[in-house]
Every structure is written in C-alpha cells, then in structure tokens.
Design a protein around this motif. Structure first.
Motif, PDB file in Angstrom:
ATOM      1  N   LYS A 113       0.826  -1.210   0.000  1.00 54.03           N
ATOM      2  CA  LYS A 113       0.000   0.000   0.000  1.00 54.03           C
ATOM      3  C   LYS A 113       0.852   1.248   0.000  1.00 54.03           C
ATOM      4  O   LYS A 113       0.582   2.213  -0.733  1.00 54.03           O
ATOM      5  CB  LYS A 113      -0.923  -0.033   1.218  1.00 54.03           C
ATOM      6  N   THR A 114       1.908   1.249   0.813  1.00 55.81           N
ATOM      7  CA  THR A 114       2.797   2.410   0.900  1.00 55.81           C
ATOM      8  C   THR A 114       3.475   2.688  -0.440  1.00 55.81           C
ATOM      9  O   THR A 114       3.586   3.840  -0.866  1.00 55.81           O
ATOM     10  CB  THR A 114       3.857   2.196   1.996  1.00 55.81           C
ATOM     11  N   VAL A 115       3.916   1.623  -1.114  1.00 50.17           N
ATOM     12  CA  VAL A 115       4.542   1.793  -2.432  1.00 50.17           C
ATOM     13  C   VAL A 115       3.536   2.372  -3.426  1.00 50.17           C
ATOM     14  O   VAL A 115       3.861   3.305  -4.184  1.00 50.17           O
ATOM     15  CB  VAL A 115       5.087   0.445  -2.945  1.00 50.17           C
ATOM     16  N   ALA A 116       2.310   1.825  -3.425  1.00 46.42           N
ATOM     17  CA  ALA A 116       1.287   2.309  -4.351  1.00 46.42           C
ATOM     18  C   ALA A 116       0.961   3.777  -4.078  1.00 46.42           C
ATOM     19  O   ALA A 116       0.807   4.578  -5.017  1.00 46.42           O
ATOM     20  CB  ALA A 116       0.022   1.455  -4.224  1.00 46.42           C
ATOM     21  N   GLN A 117       0.852   4.143  -2.802  1.00 45.22           N
ATOM     22  CA  GLN A 117       0.580   5.539  -2.453  1.00 45.22           C
ATOM     23  C   GLN A 117       1.731   6.440  -2.887  1.00 45.22           C
ATOM     24  O   GLN A 117       1.502   7.525  -3.435  1.00 45.22           O
ATOM     25  CB  GLN A 117       0.356   5.677  -0.951  1.00 45.22           C
ATOM     26  N   LEU A 164      -3.853   5.683 -10.943  1.00 46.43           N
ATOM     27  CA  LEU A 164      -2.876   5.385  -9.893  1.00 46.43           C
ATOM     28  C   LEU A 164      -3.447   5.673  -8.506  1.00 46.43           C
ATOM     29  O   LEU A 164      -3.230   4.894  -7.560  1.00 46.43           O
ATOM     30  CB  LEU A 164      -1.606   6.208 -10.118  1.00 46.43           C
ATOM     31  N   ILE A 165      -4.184   6.769  -8.369  1.00 45.73           N
ATOM     32  CA  ILE A 165      -4.817   7.082  -7.083  1.00 45.73           C
ATOM     33  C   ILE A 165      -5.854   6.025  -6.735  1.00 45.73           C
ATOM     34  O   ILE A 165      -5.986   5.612  -5.566  1.00 45.73           O
ATOM     35  CB  ILE A 165      -5.472   8.482  -7.131  1.00 45.73           C
ATOM     36  N   ALA A 166      -6.604   5.547  -7.742  1.00 42.94           N
ATOM     37  CA  ALA A 166      -7.615   4.512  -7.498  1.00 42.94           C
ATOM     38  C   ALA A 166      -6.967   3.225  -7.010  1.00 42.94           C
ATOM     39  O   ALA A 166      -7.464   2.569  -6.080  1.00 42.94           O
ATOM     40  CB  ALA A 166      -8.411   4.253  -8.780  1.00 42.94           C
ATOM     41  N   ILE A 167      -5.845   2.844  -7.619  1.00 41.96           N
ATOM     42  CA  ILE A 167      -5.128   1.638  -7.185  1.00 41.96           C
ATOM     43  C   ILE A 167      -4.643   1.793  -5.746  1.00 41.96           C
ATOM     44  O   ILE A 167      -4.781   0.879  -4.926  1.00 41.96           O
ATOM     45  CB  ILE A 167      -3.940   1.358  -8.131  1.00 41.96           C
ATOM     46  N   ALA A 168      -4.094   2.964  -5.444  1.00 37.43           N
ATOM     47  CA  ALA A 168      -3.617   3.219  -4.081  1.00 37.43           C
ATOM     48  C   ALA A 168      -4.767   3.158  -3.079  1.00 37.43           C
ATOM     49  O   ALA A 168      -4.611   2.624  -1.975  1.00 37.43           O
ATOM     50  CB  ALA A 168      -2.930   4.583  -4.017  1.00 37.43           C
ATOM     51  N   VAL A 210      -7.617   1.418  -3.336  1.00 34.88           N
ATOM     52  CA  VAL A 210      -8.048   0.027  -3.161  1.00 34.88           C
ATOM     53  C   VAL A 210      -7.083  -0.725  -2.244  1.00 34.88           C
ATOM     54  O   VAL A 210      -7.508  -1.444  -1.328  1.00 34.88           O
ATOM     55  CB  VAL A 210      -8.146  -0.682  -4.530  1.00 34.88           C
ATOM     56  N   LEU A 211      -5.790  -0.555  -2.461  1.00 34.97           N
ATOM     57  CA  LEU A 211      -4.797  -1.241  -1.628  1.00 34.97           C
ATOM     58  C   LEU A 211      -4.815  -0.720  -0.193  1.00 34.97           C
ATOM     59  O   LEU A 211      -4.586  -1.490   0.754  1.00 34.97           O
ATOM     60  CB  LEU A 211      -3.399  -1.074  -2.229  1.00 34.97           C
ATOM     61  N   THR A 212      -5.095   0.562  -0.032  1.00 29.49           N
ATOM     62  CA  THR A 212      -5.183   1.139   1.312  1.00 29.49           C
ATOM     63  C   THR A 212      -6.339   0.518   2.096  1.00 29.49           C
ATOM     64  O   THR A 212      -6.181   0.123   3.251  1.00 29.49           O
ATOM     65  CB  THR A 212      -5.365   2.663   1.232  1.00 29.49           C
ATOM     66  N   VAL A 213      -7.506   0.429   1.452  1.00 28.88           N
ATOM     67  CA  VAL A 213      -8.676  -0.156   2.110  1.00 28.88           C
ATOM     68  C   VAL A 213      -8.441  -1.639   2.379  1.00 28.88           C
ATOM     69  O   VAL A 213      -8.735  -2.147   3.470  1.00 28.88           O
ATOM     70  CB  VAL A 213      -9.939   0.052   1.246  1.00 28.88           C
ATOM     71  N   TRP A 214      -7.871  -2.345   1.400  1.00 24.83           N
ATOM     72  CA  TRP A 214      -7.624  -3.786   1.542  1.00 24.83           C
ATOM     73  C   TRP A 214      -6.665  -4.079   2.688  1.00 24.83           C
ATOM     74  O   TRP A 214      -6.925  -4.939   3.533  1.00 24.83           O
ATOM     75  CB  TRP A 214      -7.064  -4.338   0.233  1.00 24.83           C
ATOM     76  N   SER A 215      -5.547  -3.346   2.742  1.00 27.07           N
ATOM     77  CA  SER A 215      -4.585  -3.574   3.823  1.00 27.07           C
ATOM     78  C   SER A 215      -5.179  -3.183   5.170  1.00 27.07           C
ATOM     79  O   SER A 215      -4.883  -3.809   6.192  1.00 27.07           O
ATOM     80  CB  SER A 215      -3.282  -2.799   3.570  1.00 27.07           C
TER      81      SER A 215
END
Length: 199
Positions: free
Chosen positions: A140-144, A170-174, A176-181
């Motif tokens: 998540k941190t990398v994606a953000q 890119l913001i959408a991917i970040a 999704v990963l933020t919520v998932w983690s």
C-alpha cells in the motif's frame, strides 16, 4: 552483539536508520509549505515539492535496508517508520485536496485508515506489543508513493491532459490497496482480541 547474560543486546534506539526516519518527519512541513505555496500553478515550487517528496519517501527503503542489514532494527524504528510514511502521504493528499486535485472523499478514506491503524498500533504498544508494517501495508505504501509522486508532478502541463487520467488510475489503485490492507489489519486486531479473551 550479545549482553553478558548471553542474550542479544537490543539495538540503540538512536541509530542511523532511526535518524533518517526522524529527518523524513522533519522534512514533511517543508514539503507541505512548498506544495501549498505554489497554489497549483505547477511552477518551480511545485517541482521542488515533488522532488522533496520523492527523496523523503525513498529514504523509507534506505533506512529499512540499513536497519535490517546492520542489525539495527528497534521497536522505536518500527513505530516511527510507518508514522513518517503516513505523515508524508496523508499530508500530501490533504494538500492536493486543498488544491482541488484529489477528491476529498478519497483523501478522507485514506487518512481515516491511516489514523485508525496508527491509533491501534499505539494501543498495542501500551500493551507491550509492537505491530510492524505488514506485507500488505508495505505494498500500500509503495502504491501511495507512486500515485502521489505522479499527482504532485505537473505532468499534465508538460505531456497533456491524458496524464490526468493516469494520475486518477494510480490514485484509485492506491485507494483500493489502502482499504484492503486496512481490512487485513482489522482482521489481525480481531484475532488478537479473541486470543486475549481465550487466554
């Protein structure tokens, strides 16, 4: 290195990796000021702010590598490192929302997750448990970091408006990963609570 009793000696809290993390935290207000002072114009201050963010967030890998390779991992570092990352990324998103470049609801969800997990970490710390960043949290941190770096750089001005769509993806991917983690951390918190009740 071992103590006289033959057990591994705890690394000193104030070592090089932790010092780098503290510098990252101290750079955050400078980055915020540069970004807001540019006022969305995409001028020199915006480029300096972007460069400062990229440098600051990249040191996360540097201090992590130094801590692991030199046996300098400490409980303080496990706490400060994610705080530094959250301060930079959440602060950057708030500033971008102030400038009207990232929707407030996106920033709100991400910041809510970051603050919630940080509070949980401190609660666990008071119970004597240190919660390090999980693999999902690191992803998540990398994606953000990637998404925010692209959002900060005024690429649409240089390359065209299609870059705005790239930034949105890119913001959408970040997000999704933020919520998932975050969900994974909640799962871990529930499991710990069940274990305490069962002990």
């Amino acid at each position: 290195m071992t103590s006289s009793a033959g057990t591994p000696a705890r690394s000193a809290n104030w070592n090089l990796p932790n010092a780098i993390t503290v510098v990252r935290i101290l750079l955050a207000p400078v980055f915020f000021w540069l970004l807001l002072a540019d006022a969305g114009e995409g001028g020199a201050l915006r480029w300096v702010a972007t460069a400062l963010f990229v440098i600051a967030i990249s040191t996360d890998w540097v201090d992590g590598y130094l801590a692991r390779s030199r046996g300098l991992v400490t409980d303080l570092g496990k706490i400060l490192d994610p705080i530094a990352d959250k301060l930079l990324t959440s602060g950057a998103l708030v500033c971008l929302s102030i400038l009207g470049e990232v929707p407030w609801w996106v920033t709100g969800l991400i910041v809510l997750r970051e603050v919630g997990i940080t509070i949980w970490r401190f609660v666990e710390l008071r119970r004597g448990n240190v919660v390090p960043a999980s693999s999902g949290g690191k992803l998540k941190t990398v994606a953000q970091a990637v998404a925010i770096s692209f959002a900060l750089a005024p690429f649409p001005v240089l390359l065209g408006e299609w870059m705005a769509w790239v930034n949105a993806v890119l913001i959408a991917i970040a997000l999704v990963l933020t919520v998932w983690s975050g969900i994974l951390y909640v799962r871990d918190a529930v499991r710990l609570a069940h274990e305490r009740r069962g002990s």
